[in-house]
Motif scaffolding. Structure first.
Motif, PDB file in Angstrom:
ATOM      1  N   LEU A 194       0.044  53.340  42.843  1.00  0.00           N
ATOM      2  CA  LEU A 194      -0.523  54.134  43.976  1.00  0.00           C
ATOM      3  C   LEU A 194      -0.139  55.768  43.679  1.00  0.00           C
ATOM      4  O   LEU A 194      -1.095  56.740  43.710  1.00  0.00           O
ATOM      5  CB  LEU A 194      -0.420  53.993  45.061  1.00  0.00           C
ATOM      6  CG  LEU A 194      -0.902  54.664  46.376  1.00  0.00           C
ATOM      7  CD1 LEU A 194      -2.229  55.004  46.565  1.00  0.00           C
ATOM      8  CD2 LEU A 194      -0.364  54.179  47.824  1.00  0.00           C
ATOM      9  N   LEU A 195       1.108  56.102  43.712  1.00  0.00           N
ATOM     10  CA  LEU A 195       1.587  57.244  43.873  1.00  0.00           C
ATOM     11  C   LEU A 195       1.584  58.231  42.620  1.00  0.00           C
ATOM     12  O   LEU A 195       1.099  59.362  42.597  1.00  0.00           O
ATOM     13  CB  LEU A 195       3.116  57.070  44.145  1.00  0.00           C
ATOM     14  CG  LEU A 195       3.840  58.592  44.434  1.00  0.00           C
ATOM     15  CD1 LEU A 195       3.353  59.021  45.735  1.00  0.00           C
ATOM     16  CD2 LEU A 195       5.343  58.405  44.842  1.00  0.00           C
ATOM     17  N   LYS A 196       1.327  57.672  41.361  1.00  0.00           N
ATOM     18  CA  LYS A 196       1.477  58.134  40.126  1.00  0.00           C
ATOM     19  C   LYS A 196      -0.310  58.612  40.047  1.00  0.00           C
ATOM     20  O   LYS A 196      -0.501  59.798  39.509  1.00  0.00           O
ATOM     21  CB  LYS A 196       1.156  57.199  38.972  1.00  0.00           C
ATOM     22  CG  LYS A 196       2.737  56.963  38.638  1.00  0.00           C
ATOM     23  CD  LYS A 196       2.916  55.882  37.553  1.00  0.00           C
ATOM     24  CE  LYS A 196       4.333  55.659  37.065  1.00  0.00           C
ATOM     25  NZ  LYS A 196       4.554  54.798  35.966  1.00  0.00           N
ATOM     26  N   ARG A 197      -1.213  58.025  40.601  1.00  0.00           N
ATOM     27  CA  ARG A 197      -2.589  58.762  41.162  1.00  0.00           C
ATOM     28  C   ARG A 197      -2.687  59.881  41.874  1.00  0.00           C
ATOM     29  O   ARG A 197      -3.610  60.651  41.756  1.00  0.00           O
ATOM     30  CB  ARG A 197      -3.678  57.598  41.084  1.00  0.00           C
ATOM     31  CG  ARG A 197      -3.634  56.512  39.800  1.00  0.00           C
ATOM     32  CD  ARG A 197      -4.621  55.491  40.367  1.00  0.00           C
ATOM     33  NE  ARG A 197      -5.940  55.734  40.433  1.00  0.00           N
ATOM     34  CZ  ARG A 197      -7.063  55.536  39.716  1.00  0.00           C
ATOM     35  NH1 ARG A 197      -6.473  54.928  38.096  1.00  0.00           N
ATOM     36  NH2 ARG A 197      -8.050  55.539  39.778  1.00  0.00           N
ATOM     37  N   TRP A 198      -2.011  59.393  43.160  1.00  0.00           N
ATOM     38  CA  TRP A 198      -2.072  60.262  44.349  1.00  0.00           C
ATOM     39  C   TRP A 198      -1.449  61.592  44.131  1.00  0.00           C
ATOM     40  O   TRP A 198      -1.923  62.599  44.543  1.00  0.00           O
ATOM     41  CB  TRP A 198      -1.745  59.454  45.510  1.00  0.00           C
ATOM     42  CG  TRP A 198      -1.685  60.215  46.870  1.00  0.00           C
ATOM     43  CD1 TRP A 198      -0.639  60.633  47.695  1.00  0.00           C
ATOM     44  CD2 TRP A 198      -3.115  60.825  47.463  1.00  0.00           C
ATOM     45  NE1 TRP A 198      -1.226  61.183  48.696  1.00  0.00           N
ATOM     46  CE2 TRP A 198      -2.540  61.333  48.864  1.00  0.00           C
ATOM     47  CE3 TRP A 198      -4.518  60.578  47.299  1.00  0.00           C
ATOM     48  CZ2 TRP A 198      -3.396  61.868  49.589  1.00  0.00           C
ATOM     49  CZ3 TRP A 198      -5.250  61.276  48.023  1.00  0.00           C
ATOM     50  CH2 TRP A 198      -4.929  61.907  49.315  1.00  0.00           C
ATOM     51  N   GLN A 199      -0.257  61.462  43.894  1.00  0.00           N
ATOM     52  CA  GLN A 199       0.955  62.695  43.781  1.00  0.00           C
ATOM     53  C   GLN A 199       0.875  63.607  44.748  1.00  0.00           C
ATOM     54  O   GLN A 199       0.797  64.766  44.718  1.00  0.00           O
ATOM     55  CB  GLN A 199       0.380  63.222  42.436  1.00  0.00           C
ATOM     56  CG  GLN A 199       0.710  62.388  41.348  1.00  0.00           C
ATOM     57  CD  GLN A 199       0.697  63.262  39.728  1.00  0.00           C
ATOM     58  OE1 GLN A 199       1.280  64.290  39.807  1.00  0.00           O
ATOM     59  NE2 GLN A 199      -0.041  62.655  38.951  1.00  0.00           N
TER      60      GLN A 199
END
Length: 507
Positions: A194-199
């Motif tokens: 999730l975080l890799k896409r959201w950043q």
């Protein structure tokens, strides 16, 4: 010569001498005086007038649209250079005052002048020049900064450890969006993808009653020690549990943060503990909306995306959304109605990767490897107004409002997920995940308040790979029936008293 004649001659001589002195003074000052213009200067022939110079300087000092950067990006870039780890590009939003302040200090700019608006400085230095200044995100987002200081508090029947593990990066309330979500430790494998896409910042509330608390702490430590550096930089963890199921030991936040790192040669704590959950053994329900509200209220940014941890956003969404807000050049953005920004949701087959952009998503929809969210469970719950037209609209580089929907008519039971703020209605905390309908009461409130649901054209969410099918669950059916009674007999009458009613608004 008579006395009178002598006096007349003396008077005449005195007058002549005074005239001579005056003429001398005039000639001396006139040769260099600032008030005499001999017309020798041709102002039209000058290469740059005073006004043009100020406007040029003002324009050069402004960041051009499309090249805005952020404090978040700058700090991650610094971390990347220090650790020599390749990190993907971070959120691109308006530059922060703190970075400008540091640059000003380096350039010898007075701190008081650096903190004053550019237009004010220009007006003082040149009253003739008042160049227009491009609106920044700080201008477009009036908000109050929140603290990330850990604290403990009671919330109804629950103890909450707010900001128990805060993110390390300092983010201003106007310079990003926070993804707010909820989970227990068994869902934490979703956090890194999730975080890799959201950043951008993530605020997550973890339900950890009884012995689940210790496994939850180990899971957080694993993510921060063995996962992406983005976890410690951008994720804030909150923990909550019922006052009837308090853990035996709750270490202070600073003690946990200073404890030894996780042994990364071991597997993730959640890998073999799904069947050993305290929650399962005690047959506890999952208080989903308590977690949603904790995470949302604790977000440090003005804008929040309140979502579920298994829903992954398309990349670059925060920067494009904030640029849309900064420009504010669409009529839908300036209407007086309260508003939220809806993201359509989709599912993909288990062996497929979530699409990176709308173009890829449309291709997968045509191939049948992607479908609208919950199409096989509750199609009316997540169908968006003009959904087919949305899929037929080609992708563009920027973000726009595609359509303004309402939660009425065919969409009276719509459960949209959206970017909003903490001024929007909260979730009803008496509802559980097992009892279903956990977002319906909030949807009713939005309808009564006449919210506009602004559907974004190039933004979407994709569920963790795997199509969901209906499975009969007798326990959930029983709890759902009880929940429906609770809503009908108690919650709905309360909402009508508090918010009133509106034709077409239902739960």
């Amino acid at each position: 010569m008579s006395l009178i004649s002598r006096r007349n001659w003396a008077l005449r001589l005195s007058i002549i001498l005074n005239i001579c002195v005056l003429l001398y003074v005039c000639v001396h000052f006139g040769s260099s005086g600032p008030w005499i213009d001999d017309g020798s200067v041709n102002w039209e022939s000058q290469p740059l007038t005073q006004v043009q110079s100020v406007i040029k300087n003002a324009n050069e000092s402004q960041r051009l649209p499309g090249t805005i950067t952020t404090n978040v990006e700058a700090k991650l870039s610094k971390t990347k250079s220090e650790t020599n780890n390749k990190l993907p590009p971070i959120v691109k939003v308006e530059a922060t005052k703190r970075i400008e302040s540091e640059n000003n200090k380096d350039n010898g700019v007075n701190e008081a002048d650096a903190n004053r608006p550019l237009t004010q400085l220009n007006q003082e230095s040149s009253p003739l020049a008042q160049p227009s200044v491009t609106m920044t995100m700080k201008d477009a987002t009036p908000c109050i900064q929140k603290s990330l200081k850990p604290k403990r508090a009671q919330r109804g029947d629950y103890w909450v450890l707010y900001n128990y593990v805060p993110m390390s990066m300092s983010v201003q309330c106007w310079e990003s969006i926070t993804y707010t979500t909820h989970a227990d430790f068994t869902f934490l494998d979703n956090l890194e993808p999730l975080l890799k896409r959201w950043q951008a910042p993530v605020s997550i509330a973890l339900h950890a009653p009884g012995t689940d608390f210790q496994i939850t702490l180990e899971s957080i430590k694993y993510l921060r020690s063995c996962g992406s550096s983005l976890i410690s930089q951008l994720v804030t963890f909150h923990i909550y549990f019922s006052n009837k199921h308090v853990p035996k030991v709750v270490p202070p936040s600073d003690k946990f943060l200073n404890s030894a790192p996780y042994n990364c040669s071991l597997s993730a704590p959640w890998a073999n503990n799904h069947t050993k959950m305290y929650k399962t053994e005690k047959k506890l329900v999952y208080p989903v909306n308590v977690g949603r509200n904790i995470a949302r209220e604790s977000a440090v940014t003005h804008y929040v995306l309140a979502s579920d941890i298994e829903l992954y956003p398309n990349p670059n969404l925060p920067s494009k959304f904030l640029e849309m807000i900064r420009k504010s050049n669409q009529p839908e953005l300036n209407k007086p109605n309260p508003k939220v920004f809806v993201l359509p949701i989709f599912e993909v087959e288990k062996n497929c990767q979530p699409p990176e952009n709308k173009t890829s998503l449309i291709q997968m929809l045509k191939a049948g490897t992607a479908i609208p969210f919950h199409k096989k469970l509750c199609s009316v719950c997540h169908n968006i107004p003009k959904g087919k037209e949305w899929q037929q609209t080609p992708e563009t580089n920027e973000l726009h409002v595609f359509h303004v929907g309402k939660r009425t008519g065919n969409f009276a039971h719509w459960e949209p997920i959206f970017i909003g703020t903490n001024s929007d209605p909260m979730y009803e905390e008496r509802l559980s995940w097992e009892g279903k309908s956990d977002k319906m009461t909030q949807g009713y409130t939005f309808c009564v308040l006449d919210y506009d649901f602004l559907i974004l054209d190039n933004a979407f969410l994709v569920h963790r790979p795997g199509i969901k099918f209906y499975k009969k669950d007798s326990l959930r059916q029983t709890l759902a029936a009880k929940t429906n009674v609770l809503i009908k007999k108690i919650i709905l009458p309360e909402l009508k008293v508090i918010y009133g009613s509106r034709k077409g608004c239902v739960i």
